[in-house]
Design a protein around this motif. Structure first.
Motif, short mmCIF file in Angstrom:
data_model
loop_
_atom_site.label_atom_id
_atom_site.label_comp_id
_atom_site.label_asym_id
_atom_site.label_seq_id
_atom_site.Cartn_x
_atom_site.Cartn_y
_atom_site.Cartn_z
N SER A 56 -3.62 38.35 -38.16
CA SER A 56 -2.42 37.50 -38.32
C SER A 56 -1.41 37.28 -37.28
O SER A 56 -1.14 36.14 -36.58
CB SER A 56 -1.61 37.98 -39.66
OG SER A 56 -0.56 37.02 -39.78
N ARG A 60 -0.87 33.86 -34.56
CA ARG A 60 0.51 33.48 -34.32
C ARG A 60 1.11 33.81 -32.87
O ARG A 60 2.09 33.33 -32.55
CB ARG A 60 1.45 34.40 -35.13
CG ARG A 60 1.32 33.97 -36.57
CD ARG A 60 1.94 34.80 -37.74
NE ARG A 60 3.06 35.15 -37.66
CZ ARG A 60 3.79 36.21 -38.14
NH1 ARG A 60 2.98 36.70 -39.35
NH2 ARG A 60 5.03 36.49 -38.12
N TYR A 62 1.00 36.79 -30.87
CA TYR A 62 1.16 38.00 -30.54
C TYR A 62 0.09 38.73 -29.72
O TYR A 62 -1.10 38.35 -30.24
CB TYR A 62 1.69 38.83 -31.59
CG TYR A 62 3.10 38.42 -32.10
CD1 TYR A 62 4.19 38.91 -31.30
CD2 TYR A 62 3.20 37.59 -33.07
CE1 TYR A 62 5.73 38.50 -31.90
CE2 TYR A 62 4.24 37.06 -33.73
CZ TYR A 62 5.60 37.45 -33.08
OH TYR A 62 6.88 37.11 -33.54
#
Length: 68
Positions: A56, A60, A62
């Motif tokens: 996740s 996003r 990161y």
């Protein structure tokens, strides 16, 4: 996965104890809003959640090391 709090584990990494070199060299701070909802968590749940959280965060934008 550990019995330590995220803060204690991060400090261990920064001090070189059972540390991921990337965290020792580049880790600056924790971002609790990204993981606070997961603590505490049972080991069995945590095994799946670690992978899901890493995926996740990557989606996003990161940079995530580990997340096995």
């Amino acid at each position: 996965m550990t019995g330590l709090s995220p803060e204690q584990r991060f400090q261990n990494h920064k001090n070189g104890r059972k540390a991921a070199r990337i965290v020792t060299r580049c880790g600056e701070r924790l971002v609790p809003r990204l993981f606070a909802h997961l603590n505490p968590i049972a080991v069995r749940e945590g095994q799946g959640q670690e992978v899901a959280l890493a995926d996740s965060l990557r989606m996003r934008g990161y940079v995530v090391y580990g997340g096995h």
